[in-house]
Design an enzyme around this catalytic site. Structure first.
Site, PDB file in Angstrom:
ATOM      1  N   GLY A  51       8.266   4.193  37.358  1.00 52.34           N
ATOM      2  CA  GLY A  51       9.268   5.027  38.019  1.00 52.34           C
ATOM      3  C   GLY A  51      10.573   5.011  37.256  1.00 52.34           C
ATOM      4  N   CYS A  52      11.674   5.202  37.964  1.00 54.22           N
ATOM      5  CA  CYS A  52      12.992   5.287  37.335  1.00 54.22           C
ATOM      6  C   CYS A  52      13.331   4.000  36.592  1.00 54.22           C
ATOM      7  CB  CYS A  52      14.049   5.553  38.408  1.00 54.22           C
ATOM      8  SG  CYS A  52      15.728   5.478  37.785  1.00 54.22           S
ATOM      9  N   PHE A  53      13.698   4.128  35.317  1.00 48.94           N
ATOM     10  CA  PHE A  53      13.974   2.915  34.536  1.00 48.94           C
ATOM     11  C   PHE A  53      15.226   2.186  34.990  1.00 48.94           C
ATOM     12  CE2 PHE A  53      15.017   6.062  30.779  1.00 48.94           C
ATOM     13  CZ  PHE A  53      16.073   6.616  31.476  1.00 48.94           C
ATOM     14  N   TRP A  54      16.149   2.856  35.677  1.00 48.54           N
ATOM     15  CA  TRP A  54      17.315   2.146  36.219  1.00 48.54           C
ATOM     16  C   TRP A  54      16.862   1.040  37.167  1.00 48.54           C
ATOM     17  CZ3 TRP A  54      20.354   7.037  38.241  1.00 48.54           C
ATOM     18  CH2 TRP A  54      20.788   7.797  37.141  1.00 48.54           C
ATOM     19  N   CYS A  55      15.875   1.368  38.001  1.00 49.62           N
ATOM     20  CA  CYS A  55      15.369   0.405  38.997  1.00 49.62           C
ATOM     21  C   CYS A  55      14.646  -0.749  38.308  1.00 49.62           C
ATOM     22  CB  CYS A  55      14.398   1.083  39.959  1.00 49.62           C
ATOM     23  SG  CYS A  55      15.044   2.512  40.854  1.00 49.62           S
TER      24      CYS A  55
END
Length: 219
Positions: A51-55
């Site tokens: 999923g989102c790499f920020w997370c």
């Protein structure tokens, strides 16, 4: 209408050919021999997409033995992917993270446990509100030992949940570092709406169920 029909047929044929070519290029990525990244100053590297790499970046940086987590792209067939290109879903790449870790403190097997414990393991092509092939789940292996660790853990989880696990298993090829503004995004933008509503709750859910002795005392 008679004039439009041949154009539609040609467009359909071109579309099918393009799809077949893309599928062939993606299959070549999956069938390739893995690239093993050598240790550097005693530190190893591992690669995950979830999923989102920020997370994902923030999740791994909460784990003991992880020095750094870098956002980027991997798993595709295009050169030098960008955020804009990746978001089209046409590069084959997924948002991924490079984990720099101390193998004397945390094992690759534990990093795989972190991976499965920090996501909805049955969601295909996405995590939470983020959908598309660029958000799909992939675990990358660099050698046969890592591949077997991944496959055994994935199979055990599938049996435990009696469900199909969405994570794909790819040989690692290359990691492309994302644009500077994506790095350490959660830490640098704690008041961002996505970070407050999606990233931080996801991190907290992970921390609540992962063994405390494997987590850093502060994030």
């Amino acid at each position: 209408m008679k004039n439009i029909l041949p154009i539609l047929v040609i467009a359909l044929l071109v579309s099918c050919q393009n799809t077949a070519q893309v599928n062939k290029r993606q299959q070549e990525v999956i069938d390739a021999d893995p690239v093993e990244v050598p240790l550097e100053n005693g530190k190893a590297k591992a690669y995950f997409a979830s999923g989102c790499f920020w997370c994902v970046e923030a999740i791994y940086e909460s784990v003991k033995g992880v020095d750094e987590s870098i956002s980027g792209y991997s798993g595709g067939y295009t050169q030098k992917p960008t955020y804009e290109a990746s978001n089209t879903g046409r590069t084959g790449h997924a948002e991924a993270v490079e984990i720099i870790y101390d193998p004397s403190v945390v094992s690759f097997a534990t990093l795989v446990d972190v991976y499965f414990a920090s996501q909805n393991v049955t969601q295909v092509n996405g995590q939470g509100p983020d959908n598309g092939s660029q958000y799909r789940s992939i675990i990358f292996y660099q050698n046969e030992e890592q591949k077997q660790i991944i496959l055994k853990k994935k199979a055990a989880l599938a049996q435990k949940l009696n469900a199909k696990i969405a994570a794909e298993v790819y040989p690692f090829q290359k990691f492309w570092v994302a644009e500077d503004y994506h790095q350490n995004y959660e830490r640098l933008h704690p008041n961002n709406g996505y970070i407050r509503n999606i990233s931080i709750p996801r991190l907290n859910r992970f921390k609540a169920k992962f063994p405390k002795e494997l987590l850093k005392s502060h994030h």
